[in-house]
Design a protein around this motif. Structure first.
Motif, short mmCIF file in Angstrom:
data_model
loop_
_atom_site.label_atom_id
_atom_site.label_comp_id
_atom_site.label_asym_id
_atom_site.label_seq_id
_atom_site.Cartn_x
_atom_site.Cartn_y
_atom_site.Cartn_z
N LEU A 31 48.34 33.92 42.74
CA LEU A 31 47.86 33.62 41.38
C LEU A 31 46.44 34.16 41.17
CD1 LEU A 31 49.09 29.95 40.83
CD2 LEU A 31 49.79 31.98 39.53
N LEU A 88 46.05 27.81 38.72
CA LEU A 88 47.22 26.93 38.77
C LEU A 88 47.02 25.70 37.88
CD1 LEU A 88 49.95 26.29 40.33
CD2 LEU A 88 48.52 24.94 41.88
N ASP A 117 49.96 23.38 45.92
CA ASP A 117 50.92 24.45 46.14
C ASP A 117 50.66 25.05 47.53
OD1 ASP A 117 52.90 26.35 45.73
OD2 ASP A 117 52.04 27.12 43.87
N GLY A 157 43.19 22.60 41.51
CA GLY A 157 44.37 23.23 42.10
C GLY A 157 44.11 23.44 43.57
N ASN A 201 50.84 31.08 47.66
CA ASN A 201 51.14 31.12 46.23
C ASN A 201 49.87 31.10 45.39
OD1 ASN A 201 53.84 31.16 46.78
ND2 ASN A 201 54.19 28.99 46.37
N ILE A 202 48.89 30.27 45.78
CA ILE A 202 47.68 30.24 44.95
C ILE A 202 46.90 31.55 45.12
CG2 ILE A 202 47.49 27.70 44.82
CD1 ILE A 202 45.04 27.93 46.67
#
Ligand SMILES: [Zn+2]
Length: 396
Positions: A192, A387, A184, A141, A188-189
């Motif tokens: 997460l 992710l 991404d 990811g 956003n990661i």
């Protein structure tokens, strides 16, 4: 680095894998209870997952009366790669199935050097970390510092990433790493990562604000990242806060980022040092030859008036914008992260808090924690692993 594409074959198998990922080893009876599966049904699904090499039995649980039951865990050989490409750095880590960081490595890069050069550095780091640890990757990811079309795995018109627009990051990395890859936005990661192992672990709805070279916001709704129609949701750094403001890297004027971000603080610090307004910053400039947000943090901590004001004004701007977002989204928490925010620490947090609590709707802030991230550089890499594991531990 070898691909092993095995996916759960049913929704129950997928749920089982996620429980083992997020809770660690669990005894058979407890797993059955948590998933609402009968003993025979559970045995069937577990056997299949063991065959697929995704789950393994690991010793016996403490007795709950009667026979001791086997503990199940994710296969100990599962490996995910998290890659966090920032504006000025690349962090790469390998995690196990439960997304614990096993090995990590980082390097300085300038994202403006373009995708070929930067991805080459990322691949070198990944190769090194895998070779050193003897890891076979199941998936990777990747976060990049700009808007991303999540479906295609390509950056879309990223303001601070010249040459990256529509570059096929996902397919290039899949080819080179030999495993599935998802790409991404970096914020956003990080969100997460906070959800998996950070201060947002117990929260399903929260905002993660990253203040680094730029500023962005990860929006988590019901345990899922909200990306918007074209992948630019949460790009708050380019919301205009003042029509008369300075020109931003995106070409517009008066963006939040042009007032407050790592890049803006460095610029303001240089002005303050050269104009003689801050002796402290001037001393640091003559010692180091350049200034960064870290110098502002140090100067503010030493009581330098100008630096303290820079942090306060920046926090105020962020707070004003966040107050609107909090009223709009009614999150369960706001997590502030990114290297610049962590470096500035509590003085920045205090300013943001005071503005948000004063300005947002009372119902939205009644129980709202606004906290600093405690994950440091791990937020991005753990989030990257999360992710791809989210995708691979689901049914194909
Ligand atoms: Zn802008």
């Amino acid at each position: 680095m070898r691909r092993m594409v095995t996916r759960p074959g049913s929704a129950d198998q997928a749920r089982l894998l996620l429980v083992l990922r997020d809770s660690g080893p669990v005894s058979r009876p407890e797993l059955g209870e948590r998933l609402g599966l009968s003993r025979s049904k559970l045995a069937l699904e577990v056997d299949r997952l063991i065959e697929l090499g995704l789950v393994e039995a690991r010793g016996l649980a403490a007795s709950r009366g009667g026979r001791r039951s086997a503990v199940l865990a994710l296969a100990s050989g599962l490996r995910f790669l998290g890659v966090d490409i920032g504006a000025t750095s690349v962090d790469v880590a390998v995690t196990d199935g439960e997304l614990r960081v096993l090995d990590r490595v980082a390097a300085r890069v300038d994202v403006r050097e373009g995708p070929e050069a930067v991805l080459e550095v990322a691949l070198e780091l990944a190769g090194k970390v895998c070779a050193d640890g003897g890891h076979d990757l199941h998936g990777a990811g990747v976060g990049v510092p700009g808007p991303v079309s999540f479906r295609d795995g390509v950056p879309v018109a990223p303001p601070i990433m010249p040459g990256w627009d529509r570059f096929p990051v996902k397919s290039v990395l899949e080819q080179r790493l030999g495993c599935p890859v998802l790409v991404d936005n970096d914020v956003n990661i990080m969100a997460l990562g906070e959800m998996h192992a950070g201060v947002a672990r117990t929260v399903d709805d929260f905002l993660f604000v990253k203040i680094g070279t730029g500023v962005g916001c990860g929006i988590v709704v019901d345990g899922q990242v909200y990306r918007g129609v074209s992948g630019s949701a949460g790009d708050i750094g380019h919301i205009r806060v003042d029509d008369e403001g300075p020109t931003c890297t995106c070409g517009n004027a008066g963006c939040l980022e042009a007032y407050f971000s790592g890049a803006a603080l460095a610029r303001q610090a240089l002005e303050a040092a050269r104009s003689g307004r801050s002796d402290h910053l001037a001393d640091r400039l003559s010692a180091a030859g350049s200034l960064t947000a870290a110098d502002v943090a140090a100067a503010a901590a030493a009581g330098d008036r100008v630096a303290v004001d820079m942090v306060r004004h920046g926090g105020h701007r962020v707070g004003l914008l966040l107050a609107g977002l909090v009223s709009f989204a009614n999150p369960g928490a706001v997590v502030i992260g990114g290297a610049v925010a962590i470096g500035l620490g509590h003085p920045l947090l205090a300013e943001i808090r005071s503005v948000v609590y004063r300005r947002s709707l009372p119902l939205a802030t009644g129980n709202l924690p606004i906290v600093l991230s405690e994950m440091g550089a791990d937020a991005g890499v753990v989030g990257g692993a999360r992710l791809i594991s989210d995708a691979l531990l689901r049914t194909a």
